[in-house]
Write a protein that holds these residues in place. Structure first.
Motif, short mmCIF file in Angstrom:
data_model
loop_
_atom_site.label_atom_id
_atom_site.label_comp_id
_atom_site.label_asym_id
_atom_site.label_seq_id
_atom_site.Cartn_x
_atom_site.Cartn_y
_atom_site.Cartn_z
N ALA A 64 0.94 -1.13 0.06
CA ALA A 64 0.07 0.08 0.07
C ALA A 64 0.79 1.30 0.10
CB ALA A 64 -0.86 0.04 0.93
N PRO A 65 1.84 1.50 0.76
CA PRO A 65 2.70 2.67 0.81
C PRO A 65 3.62 2.97 -0.59
CG PRO A 65 3.63 1.00 2.23
CD PRO A 65 2.60 0.59 1.71
N GLN A 66 3.46 1.96 -1.53
CA GLN A 66 4.04 2.15 -2.83
C GLN A 66 3.13 2.74 -3.73
OE1 GLN A 66 6.31 -1.38 -3.84
NE2 GLN A 66 6.97 -1.32 -1.70
N TRP A 67 1.84 3.29 -3.37
CA TRP A 67 0.65 3.77 -4.35
C TRP A 67 1.23 4.78 -4.94
CZ3 TRP A 67 -3.46 2.24 -6.47
CH2 TRP A 67 -4.22 2.94 -6.88
N ALA A 68 1.96 5.73 -4.40
CA ALA A 68 2.63 6.78 -5.15
C ALA A 68 3.73 6.65 -6.04
CB ALA A 68 2.50 8.17 -4.08
N GLN A 69 4.40 5.54 -6.01
CA GLN A 69 5.77 5.26 -6.77
C GLN A 69 5.45 4.16 -7.97
OE1 GLN A 69 8.10 3.18 -3.23
NE2 GLN A 69 8.54 2.09 -5.26
N ARG A 70 4.08 3.72 -8.24
CA ARG A 70 4.06 2.75 -9.02
C ARG A 70 4.53 3.27 -10.60
NH1 ARG A 70 -1.71 2.83 -9.73
NH2 ARG A 70 -1.64 4.73 -8.64
N GLY A 71 5.35 2.26 -10.99
CA GLY A 71 5.74 2.80 -12.35
C GLY A 71 7.23 3.57 -12.36
N VAL A 72 7.52 3.80 -11.40
CA VAL A 72 8.79 4.62 -11.07
C VAL A 72 10.08 3.75 -10.90
CG1 VAL A 72 10.03 6.37 -9.59
CG2 VAL A 72 7.68 6.72 -10.35
N GLY A 73 11.13 3.98 -11.36
CA GLY A 73 12.32 3.37 -11.41
C GLY A 73 12.78 2.18 -12.00
N LYS B 267 -4.25 10.48 3.84
CA LYS B 267 -4.66 10.78 2.40
C LYS B 267 -4.40 9.70 1.42
CE LYS B 267 -2.03 13.75 0.40
NZ LYS B 267 -1.11 14.86 0.00
N MET B 268 -3.07 9.07 1.62
CA MET B 268 -2.55 8.32 0.49
C MET B 268 -3.34 7.07 0.58
SD MET B 268 -0.86 8.64 -2.12
CE MET B 268 0.27 10.09 -2.06
N TYR B 269 -3.32 6.53 1.79
CA TYR B 269 -4.13 5.42 1.85
C TYR B 269 -5.62 5.36 1.69
CZ TYR B 269 -0.10 2.92 3.92
OH TYR B 269 1.15 2.44 4.49
N ALA B 270 -6.30 6.56 1.60
CA ALA B 270 -7.56 6.64 1.00
C ALA B 270 -7.82 6.49 -0.58
CB ALA B 270 -8.18 8.07 1.51
N SER B 271 -6.79 7.17 -1.14
CA SER B 271 -6.58 7.05 -2.37
C SER B 271 -6.26 5.55 -3.03
CB SER B 271 -5.66 8.03 -2.90
OG SER B 271 -5.04 7.88 -4.02
N CYS B 272 -5.39 5.06 -2.30
CA CYS B 272 -4.80 3.77 -2.58
C CYS B 272 -6.09 2.63 -2.76
CB CYS B 272 -3.66 3.40 -1.65
SG CYS B 272 -3.38 1.68 -1.79
N THR C 252 -0.51 -8.07 -7.69
CA THR C 252 0.05 -7.16 -8.35
C THR C 252 1.39 -6.47 -7.93
OG1 THR C 252 -0.97 -5.32 -6.75
CG2 THR C 252 -2.33 -5.78 -8.58
N ASP C 253 1.71 -6.73 -6.67
CA ASP C 253 2.97 -6.27 -6.16
C ASP C 253 3.09 -4.94 -6.50
OD1 ASP C 253 5.42 -6.22 -4.51
OD2 ASP C 253 6.63 -6.88 -6.20
N SER C 254 1.88 -4.07 -6.45
CA SER C 254 2.02 -2.81 -6.57
C SER C 254 2.75 -2.28 -5.67
CB SER C 254 0.53 -2.19 -6.61
OG SER C 254 0.52 -0.87 -6.54
N GLY C 255 3.65 -1.24 -5.53
CA GLY C 255 4.31 -0.43 -6.85
C GLY C 255 5.40 -1.29 -7.26
N GLY C 256 5.90 -2.43 -7.04
CA GLY C 256 7.09 -3.12 -7.88
C GLY C 256 6.42 -3.44 -9.10
N GLY C 257 5.36 -4.04 -9.10
CA GLY C 257 4.47 -3.91 -10.25
C GLY C 257 3.83 -2.83 -10.64
N TYR C 258 4.06 -2.12 -11.83
CA TYR C 258 3.78 -1.01 -12.18
C TYR C 258 2.28 -0.95 -12.41
CZ TYR C 258 3.24 -3.01 -16.68
OH TYR C 258 3.06 -3.97 -17.86
N SER C 259 1.35 -1.87 -12.51
CA SER C 259 0.03 -1.89 -12.64
C SER C 259 -0.57 -2.21 -11.35
CB SER C 259 -0.57 -2.78 -13.71
OG SER C 259 -1.94 -2.75 -13.70
N SER C 260 -1.89 -1.61 -10.89
CA SER C 260 -2.71 -2.06 -9.86
C SER C 260 -3.61 -3.04 -10.37
CB SER C 260 -3.06 -0.75 -8.92
OG SER C 260 -3.53 0.10 -9.76
#
Ligand code: GUN
Ligand code: FE
Length: 452
Positions: free
Chosen positions: A87-96, A124-129, A335-343
């Motif tokens: 969950a805490p990688q929600w804002a880094q998906r696709g990065v790196g 805020k971020m977990y609500a969005s996630c 998904t392994d979101s955000g190691g996986g770029y897609s959620s």
């Protein structure tokens, strides 16, 4: 969640898996959801004119229970179960991209996860996630939180507030991470874990929606004292699930070996610390040796297959999923979101299919590729088995919770392959699985409650 809802009935097409190789497509199905959100009855081949009579036999007065009539191109299917999600990688998906796993953790991930020190940011971020996963049809997710106890509590509260079913873990990590992002000591790591468990027991005592999960990030980030502390907790709480990363990359396995030279492989390591049980959710499992495989089989461990992360973080890696299935291991998709770029679990199903084709090539045909029906099973009932929830969710057997998607394939908004007049229901389902997205997921139900 406690109060009863109005009962619900659906009439139309219902698609679910009964087993790995058994996709059931039911036409003119009448499905009744009781006020407690469980499936009360499911009848096949019911002409519309018989609906009222059948509803009466279930103890309802026609007209007092809302019946939803699904049109052509619409169907119900079980909600998706994401068995591995950060969950805490929600804002880094696709990065790196273009880095090794350990580099990516060090240079990208830890800095993102460290932001969850701030409870306001976490809220805020977990609500969005959680909202993002729900709208894509993930009715159950097994979440790794950050290392922060408080933020992980907020994640669990967010799942409860939005009505998503979840396993939630405070991530244990006290070494091989920067000092600004690791548990201060083994004692702190275990204390925060115990506080986290107590909080979850308080907010959802019956685990109606949220189940705590022990979450040692991986052996590289946990010293022996942390692992031993988790072993004690697991022993004292035999109903707690456990999740970790397992044999994910050669670089990670080599480093683990350096840190724990006394163990021949990761299976022996985690088993020594009491973390390899029928409740274990092992993410990735890419390079599993024969003795390890036998142990996983004997201990009935579950595999979280994450084909998007496996092929886009570090080298292109192919997990031997067909072999796991042949051996009778529980397997789900993540998904392994955000190691996986897609959620999106739809994307994960597609990538599981693609990667299984690579595996066929790699094994000179010995491992046949996954069919789409098998991918769908892994994303639903298979994932439920891995999370220890298959008595409750995963398909539409009477008595299970109604965790479901209402799929609309003929919508103005969207890019799904158009449905044509002569398409069979099987073809419509195939078009959705291969090309649909969240715009085709019109409604999402968890425990009978509409949450999208
Ligand atoms: N191994 C340890 N931490 C992580 C993580 O956050 N993502 C993945 N994919 N592997 C890991
Ligand atoms: Fe992961």
């Amino acid at each position: 969640m406690a109060q009863e809802m109005s009962p619900l009935a659906f009439h139309g097409t219902v698609i679910h898996s009964l087993a790995l190789d058994e996709l059931e497509i039911l036409e003119d199905c009448l499905l009744i959801v009781a006020g407690d959100g469980t499936i009360q009855a499911i009848h096949k081949n019911v002409p519309r004119s018989d609906v009222d009579a059948l509803i009466t036999t279930q103890g309802y007065v026609p007209g007092t229970i809302s019946v939803r009539y699904l049109q052509r191109g619409q169907f119900l299917c079980p909600g998706f179960v994401d068995t591995h999600n950060h969950a805490p990688q929600w804002a880094q998906r696709g990065v790196g991209r273009g880095q090794s796993l350990l580099e990516w953790l060090e240079k990208v991930t830890f800095a993102h996860e460290a932001k969850f020190e701030d409870p306001a940011y976490a809220r805020k971020m977990y609500a969005s996630c959680v909202r993002g996963f729900v709208r894509q049809g993930t009715t159950t997710a097994s979440y790794y939180g950050s290392k922060h106890g408080e933020a992980s509590q907020i994640l669990a509260e967010t799942c409860l507030a939005q009505g998503q079913r979840a396993l939630v873990g405070k991530c244990n990590m006290n070494r091989n991470a920067p000092d600004w992002y690791r548990d201060a000591s083994p004692a702190d790591s275990i204390r925060e874990t115990n506080e986290f468990l107590a909080h979850l027991r308080q907010i959802d005592p019956a685990r109606k929606l949220v189940t705590p999960v022990l979450t040692p990030r991986f052996a590289i980030s946990c010293d022996r004292d942390v692992l031993a502390g988790l072993r004690d907790i697991a022993k004292a709480n035999p109903d707690l699930p456990i999740q970790t990363h397992f044999n994910e990359a050669e670089q990670e396995m080599d480093f683990t070996k350096q840190l724990f030279p006394e163990f021949p492989h990761e299976a022996a390591l985690y088993e020594h610390f009491g973390l390899l049980t029928e409740r274990s959710i092992l993410a990735h499992c890419i390079f599993v040796s024969e003795p390890e495989l036998q142990r996983l089989q004997e201990l009935h461990c579950g595999v979280a297959h994450c084909p998007i992360a496996n092929t886009t973080v570090g080298p292109f890696m192919v997990a031997p999923v067909r072999e796991y299935l042949r051996r009778g291991l529980k397997v789900g998709l993540g998904t392994d979101s955000g190691g996986g770029y897609s959620s999106s679990m739809l994307d994960v199903m597609r990538q599981a299919f693609v990667v299984s084709l690579a595996r066929r090539t790699q094994t000179d045909g010995r491992d046949p590729p996954l069919s789409l029906a098998e991918c769908f099973f892994l994303a639903t009932l298979g994932g439920a088995q891995v999370c220890g929830l298959d008595g409750k969710i995963g398909n539409f057997l009477v008595g299970k919770a109604f965790d479901a998607l209402e799929v609309h394939t003929m919508v103005d908004e969207g890019i799904m392959t158009p449905v044509e007049d002569d398409d069979s229901t099987a073809v419509i389902w195939e078009k959705f699985v291969m090309t649909g997205d969240d715009r085709n997921i019109a409604k999402v139900y968890v425990q009978g409650k509409s949450i999208k």
